[in-house]
Design a protein around this motif. Structure first.
Motif, PDB file in Angstrom:
ATOM      1  N   THR B  63     -36.618  -9.944 -23.004  1.00 55.16           N
ATOM      2  CA  THR B  63     -35.335  -9.779 -22.252  1.00 55.16           C
ATOM      3  C   THR B  63     -34.829 -11.145 -21.851  1.00 55.16           C
ATOM      4  N   PHE B  64     -33.517 -11.005 -22.009  1.00 48.54           N
ATOM      5  CA  PHE B  64     -32.599 -12.006 -21.548  1.00 48.54           C
ATOM      6  C   PHE B  64     -32.190 -11.892 -20.066  1.00 48.54           C
ATOM      7  N   LEU B  65     -32.532 -12.811 -19.202  1.00 47.73           N
ATOM      8  CA  LEU B  65     -32.136 -12.730 -17.777  1.00 47.73           C
ATOM      9  C   LEU B  65     -31.068 -13.641 -17.593  1.00 47.73           C
ATOM     10  N   ARG B  66     -29.737 -13.127 -16.718  1.00 45.33           N
ATOM     11  CA  ARG B  66     -28.982 -14.149 -16.276  1.00 45.33           C
ATOM     12  C   ARG B  66     -29.340 -14.901 -15.003  1.00 45.33           C
ATOM     13  N   THR B  69     -28.316 -14.050 -10.992  1.00 52.03           N
ATOM     14  CA  THR B  69     -28.803 -13.055 -10.040  1.00 52.03           C
ATOM     15  C   THR B  69     -30.341 -13.498  -9.414  1.00 52.03           C
TER      16      THR B  69
ATOM     17  N   LYS C  25     -25.343  -5.388 -12.325  1.00 51.67           N
ATOM     18  CA  LYS C  25     -25.418  -5.164 -10.846  1.00 51.67           C
ATOM     19  C   LYS C  25     -24.952  -3.695 -10.378  1.00 51.67           C
ATOM     20  N   GLU C  27     -27.342  -0.961 -10.215  1.00 51.08           N
ATOM     21  CA  GLU C  27     -27.937   0.132 -10.762  1.00 51.08           C
ATOM     22  C   GLU C  27     -27.541   0.885 -11.966  1.00 51.08           C
ATOM     23  N   LYS C  28     -26.577   0.147 -12.748  1.00 54.61           N
ATOM     24  CA  LYS C  28     -25.772   0.683 -13.843  1.00 54.61           C
ATOM     25  C   LYS C  28     -26.373   0.175 -15.202  1.00 54.61           C
ATOM     26  N   GLN C  29     -26.459   0.969 -16.149  1.00 53.50           N
ATOM     27  CA  GLN C  29     -27.063   0.416 -17.267  1.00 53.50           C
ATOM     28  C   GLN C  29     -26.119   0.802 -18.507  1.00 53.50           C
ATOM     29  N   ILE C  41     -21.701 -14.971 -21.702  1.00 54.34           N
ATOM     30  CA  ILE C  41     -22.424 -13.788 -21.953  1.00 54.34           C
ATOM     31  C   ILE C  41     -21.531 -12.624 -21.649  1.00 54.34           C
ATOM     32  N   ASN C  42     -20.218 -12.587 -21.938  1.00 54.13           N
ATOM     33  CA  ASN C  42     -19.373 -11.403 -22.261  1.00 54.13           C
ATOM     34  C   ASN C  42     -19.909 -10.923 -23.582  1.00 54.13           C
ATOM     35  N   LEU C  65     -17.833  -5.950 -22.321  1.00 55.97           N
ATOM     36  CA  LEU C  65     -18.655  -6.147 -21.114  1.00 55.97           C
ATOM     37  C   LEU C  65     -18.258  -7.476 -20.701  1.00 55.97           C
ATOM     38  N   ARG C  66     -17.864  -7.877 -19.296  1.00 56.25           N
ATOM     39  CA  ARG C  66     -17.802  -9.130 -18.751  1.00 56.25           C
ATOM     40  C   ARG C  66     -19.302  -9.515 -18.185  1.00 56.25           C
ATOM     41  N   GLY C  67     -19.501 -10.878 -18.788  1.00 58.12           N
ATOM     42  CA  GLY C  67     -20.942 -11.392 -18.702  1.00 58.12           C
ATOM     43  C   GLY C  67     -21.232 -11.410 -17.185  1.00 58.12           C
ATOM     44  N   ASP C  68     -20.301 -11.677 -16.186  1.00 60.35           N
ATOM     45  CA  ASP C  68     -20.420 -11.715 -14.957  1.00 60.35           C
ATOM     46  C   ASP C  68     -21.122 -10.734 -14.148  1.00 60.35           C
ATOM     47  N   THR C  69     -21.339  -9.424 -14.713  1.00 56.86           N
ATOM     48  CA  THR C  69     -21.991  -8.313 -13.788  1.00 56.86           C
ATOM     49  C   THR C  69     -23.400  -8.159 -14.463  1.00 56.86           C
ATOM     50  N   ILE C  70     -23.682  -8.717 -15.537  1.00 50.07           N
ATOM     51  CA  ILE C  70     -24.899  -8.634 -16.198  1.00 50.07           C
ATOM     52  C   ILE C  70     -26.095  -9.171 -15.545  1.00 50.07           C
ATOM     53  N   ILE C  71     -27.113  -8.510 -15.210  1.00 49.18           N
ATOM     54  CA  ILE C  71     -28.471  -9.028 -14.913  1.00 49.18           C
ATOM     55  C   ILE C  71     -29.231  -9.474 -15.942  1.00 49.18           C
ATOM     56  N   TYR C  72     -29.595  -8.343 -17.015  1.00 50.00           N
ATOM     57  CA  TYR C  72     -30.328  -8.451 -17.991  1.00 50.00           C
ATOM     58  C   TYR C  72     -29.943  -7.796 -19.503  1.00 50.00           C
ATOM     59  N   ILE C  73     -30.426  -8.462 -20.507  1.00 46.25           N
ATOM     60  CA  ILE C  73     -30.128  -7.725 -21.753  1.00 46.25           C
ATOM     61  C   ILE C  73     -31.606  -7.707 -22.443  1.00 46.25           C
TER      62      ILE C  73
ATOM     63  N   PRO D   8     -16.404 -11.844 -28.719  1.00 45.70           N
ATOM     64  CA  PRO D   8     -16.062 -10.746 -27.775  1.00 45.70           C
ATOM     65  C   PRO D   8     -14.398 -10.439 -27.678  1.00 45.70           C
ATOM     66  N   ILE D  71     -15.313  -5.082 -15.025  1.00 46.10           N
ATOM     67  CA  ILE D  71     -16.885  -5.161 -15.404  1.00 46.10           C
ATOM     68  C   ILE D  71     -16.541  -4.637 -16.901  1.00 46.10           C
ATOM     69  N   TYR D  72     -15.921  -3.577 -17.435  1.00 44.69           N
ATOM     70  CA  TYR D  72     -15.668  -3.402 -18.871  1.00 44.69           C
ATOM     71  C   TYR D  72     -14.362  -3.090 -19.257  1.00 44.69           C
TER      72      TYR D  72
END
Lengths: 83, 83, 83, 83, 83, 83, 83
Positions: B63-66, B69, C25, C27-29, C41-42, C65-73, D8, D71-72
């Motif tokens: 997993t990649f973690l930003r 957060t 952020k 609870e959305k995936q 991380i866009n 997807l904008r990187g700004d709201t990403i927690i993990y990939i 992107p 977000i997207y």
């Protein structure tokens, strides 16, 4: 000047090796010995205890803390009497 | 200096290949083996378990973690005894 | 090093053309095939499904997807077994 | 590479003059024709409809959208079938 | 290109001297005549009315608006018919 | 141009020595005489009154306000009639 | 100019060695003697008292405060009468 503090980071420098209380956003505190910090106020603490509302939640040992969520850092020895 | 830690990122460097506990905003934790990090505190962890309030929610593998957060990163081996 | 990952972005590079699970952020995936990313991380994902609390909410096709709201990939193939 | 997307922003470039669905923080969506974008992901859309929870709230015509709350961004034509 | 808009800020430039609707974070809107803007999307509006949920809350006259809290800016004249 | 305002900061410059209404995130307002500002929109106000929901909460005298939490700044004299 | 304040940081400079009231996000205040500040508005205060809704919560002694969570800083001596 108290303790030769001219710039804010001087207080962190003076606190290396001492116990500090770190207040985070969201009513969380970390207590531990300050080992290192950088200009982003990222910290490394040792013997860390995570507190929430004055209760110990978890013992964490060595811990890297991101500066981003920190509100304040206070050397524990100064909480009741001025050095 | 404990473990030769002079700057905060030294602790992350020392923790490569070891299990770390990562605390995120919103009472979420990730546990996994630290493989890589950068100056933004972006991490790659392996064998990741996502925890919420001490319960495992999901197994995520690599997993990649930003960094954005992340609140704290603590090597699991130091949680109870000082290295 | 697992899969030759030395820096966090190496994992994203290795995951191009593969299905990834992206945690945001709130609870959305998003689940989709990773086509492109940049240093912010866009991401561009294809065949995207938006999930909320493990339920599919919407099918989005190609998505930026904008990187700004990403927690993990996390590459989907690593969720249960290590590659 | 699908549609020659290497970075992107290539997807945004390919989507100029087409209808896009833009998801914002706070469960709000904008639907409109993409006229322009920049590296901050600021957008100009035409014939904009503001949606909240899949219901149309307002018709806005030409609109400048700040990248910060996005977000997207997904081309509407790809939502059901791959191009 | 509609109205010669090639970059997002072109729409703001075209809207100088015209009435615009500005949507802010937190369901607040400002309506006023756009006098000036900069690259941070800081604005000066004249004859400003502050709206919340479509009701006028306050009349503010000349107002400086920080770009940081802005979600969208739309020329009022385009809300119902395309220019 | 109204009052020779070409860039947003021109309005702040014109408002030095005058009473301004400053709207902050979280429905809080400060009213005071604008003494100084910088490009981060940090302000110094004199004779400050802190308001919440149109009620005065506190009298603060000279006050430094960080730009970061400011939504708008409006010269009080323009609230009802155009200058 | 009141007290020779031309730029916002001049007020902080004038307040060194004096008691200040610092308002933070989330209805929290710190009261203490200003020892040092930098351009990020990081502060060091001495003899700090943490207040919440006008009640003293905690005595903190010497404290480093990160600028990021600060809303305002006001010299205590100016709260009732103009200097």
């Amino acid at each position: 000047m108290v303790n030769g503090i001219e710039r804010p980071l001087d207080l962190l420098n003076n606190s290396k090796g001492k116990e500090v209380l770190v207040g985070l956003k969201g009513e969380k505190q970390f207590v531990g010995t300050l080992l290192a910090f950088d200009i982003h106020i990222n910290l490394v603490l040792d013997n860390v205890k995570e507190m929430q509302d004055h209760e110990m939640k978890r013992s964490l040992g060595l811990t890297f803390l991101r500066g981003d969520t920190i509100i304040y850092i206070s050397p524990a020895s100064t909480a009741r009497k001025k050095e």
